[in-house]
Design an enzyme around this catalytic site. Structure first.
Site, PDB file in Angstrom:
ATOM      1  N   ALA A 167      -4.529  -1.813   0.135  1.00 38.52           N
ATOM      2  CA  ALA A 167      -5.648  -1.759  -0.809  1.00 38.52           C
ATOM      3  C   ALA A 167      -6.885  -2.439  -0.239  1.00 38.52           C
ATOM      4  O   ALA A 167      -8.009  -1.960  -0.421  1.00 38.52           O
ATOM      5  CB  ALA A 167      -5.255  -2.408  -2.137  1.00 38.52           C
ATOM      6  N   ASP A 168      -6.694  -3.563   0.460  1.00 37.86           N
ATOM      7  CA  ASP A 168      -7.821  -4.234   1.088  1.00 37.86           C
ATOM      8  C   ASP A 168      -8.469  -3.348   2.143  1.00 37.86           C
ATOM      9  O   ASP A 168      -9.700  -3.295   2.257  1.00 37.86           O
ATOM     10  CB  ASP A 168      -7.366  -5.547   1.727  1.00 37.86           C
ATOM     11  CG  ASP A 168      -7.254  -6.674   0.717  1.00 37.86           C
ATOM     12  OD1 ASP A 168      -8.263  -6.979   0.068  1.00 37.86           O
ATOM     13  OD2 ASP A 168      -6.161  -7.243   0.570  1.00 37.86           O
ATOM     14  N   GLY A 169      -7.644  -2.666   2.937  1.00 37.59           N
ATOM     15  CA  GLY A 169      -8.186  -1.801   3.966  1.00 37.59           C
ATOM     16  C   GLY A 169      -8.991  -0.651   3.386  1.00 37.59           C
ATOM     17  O   GLY A 169     -10.089  -0.337   3.862  1.00 37.59           O
ATOM     18  N   ALA A 172     -12.181  -1.975   2.069  1.00 40.38           N
ATOM     19  CA  ALA A 172     -13.119  -2.297   3.143  1.00 40.38           C
ATOM     20  C   ALA A 172     -13.883  -1.057   3.590  1.00 40.38           C
ATOM     21  O   ALA A 172     -15.111  -1.091   3.766  1.00 40.38           O
ATOM     22  CB  ALA A 172     -12.369  -2.910   4.326  1.00 40.38           C
TER      23      ALA A 172
END
Length: 396
Positions: A167-169, A172
């Site tokens: 999810a962070d990727g 980003a």
């Protein structure tokens, strides 16, 4: 040759991991990125994951192409220094809980008074408003609440979270794209700076595809299906005779037909249900049995060679050692080599995309905490004595 984002000044005041990775992406294409870290704590990525010879490997990659400045934003004098830094910046990326910047006197209203052209990207798990906005959160919670975990895993197993920052990727990538959209509006359309409210959970809803529409229109809730797809078949992983795994996908009808001819089951193509992906998915047991038997009787090289000749879609299931050795990745330098002052040559994923005229580059790896504090503050007009006083007071 100029970098495409040369002259774009980015201040990265974010941590773990969506905001910093967005800043890394911009830095790879020439943006002047200044990383703000707490004078004592530093960036959490410096203590996240493995290290070699005292060098944190996550930070070595995530901190690449960034100048590092220590600054206590929660300190009144630190906030004043930050205002001077933001005065000429193009972008601020932050991921504090909603209301934190405002409490420090650094809210968007204040910053836009100082610099009307500033694009402020605010990256949080749930966004800047709503009943959950003030909850602490990380990408893992977005993977859970978006519906991703609920459909991931075996049917009789628990919901499954990815073993990396998925999810962070995705957030980003979305943040970097949102920043470029805002800069285009500002610079090409005569606009001003603005605030980007990026909730990490929301891009996950987008990449999950048509789930929302299927539920809205048909009332259907997707269930866990392991490696199978609800939209087409055969689509699974299969084990070869020499113990390797391969993934097969047949999203296109023509590919599905080629696969069944290859494995010796052409009669299945004439079945009425074979004509659609959904029909094939409903008969995945039959199709998987055909593939697993054929693939399980042959070694990896034989299987992949036969699929390639038949122009059918297959790929071996790799670990990172396989990625390093594969000629396709080698030819494209997908995992490139950078130089670190302590580690020497280090391998890491290269810039995200290839531009034919203005390619990205890794100019340096993650630098020591505060390595550029004096240079940056000197550029803002703080002389040696003023910097020494700020350092003694714990501001920098």
């Amino acid at each position: 040759m100029h970098s495409p984002l040369e002259g774009v000044r980015v201040v990265d005041a974010s941590t773990l991991f969506a905001g910093p990775l967005a800043a890394t992406i911009l830095g790879d294409y020439g943006a002047d990125v200044t990383k703000i870290e707490h004078p004592v704590k530093g960036d959490p990525a410096r203590g996240h994951g493995p290290a070699k010879d005292g060098v944190p490997l996550w930070w070595t990659m995530l901190g690449r192409n960034k100048r590092t400045v220590t600054l206590n934003l929660g300190n009144e004098k630190g906030a004043e220094v930050a205002k001077n830094l933001f005065k000429d910046a193009d972008v601020l990326i932050e991921n504090f809980r909603p209301g934190t910047l405002e409490r420090w006197g650094l809210g968007p209203d204040v910053l836009h008074e100082i610099n009307p052209k500033l694009v402020i990207a605010r990256v949080t798990t749930y966004g800047q408003f709503g009943p959950y906005s003030h909850r602490p959160g990380f990408g893992t919670l977005a993977e859970a609440m978006s519906g991703f975990a609920a459909i991931t895993g075996e049917p009789d197993g628990p919901p499954t979270l990815p073993p990396f920052g998925l999810a962070d990727g995705i957030a980003a990538l979305t943040t970097a794209q949102a920043i470029m959209t805002a800069l285009y509006h500002r610079d090409a359309r005569g606009g001003t700076g603005q605030v980007i409210d990026l909730a990490i959970v929301e891009p996950m809803l987008t990449v999950l595809g048509m789930q929302a529409m299927v539920y809205d229109q048909l009332g259907q809730v997707q269930q866990r299906t392991g490696n199978r797809s609800v939209n087409n078949a055969p689509r699974n992983t299969y084990r070869t005779a020499d113990g390797r795994w391969v993934a097969v996908s047949t999203s296109a009808q023509a590919i599905a037909e080629r696969v069944m001819r290859l494995v010796g089951r052409p009669e299945l193509i004439d079945e009425p249900w074979f004509a659609t992906g959904v029909g094939r998915a409903a008969h995945a047991d039959v199709l998987d049995e055909a593939l697993s038997g054929w693939i399980g009787a042959r070694d990896l090289a034989t299987v992949t060679g036969a699929f390639e000749r038949a122009q059918a879609a297959i790929a071996p299931v790799y670990d990172i050692a396989d990625v390093f050795a594969d000629p396709q990745f080698i030819a494209r330098d997908s995992v490139t080599t950078a130089h670190d002052p302590t580690l020497g040559p280090v391998r890491m994923p290269g810039p995200l995309y290839r531009l034919s005229r203005t390619p990205g580059s890794i100019r340096w790896t993650g630098r020591p905490r505060g390595a550029d504090t004096d240079d940056v503050l000197a550029g803002l007009g703080y002389d040696e004595g003023e910097r020494a006083k700020l350092r003694a007071e714990g501001v920098i």
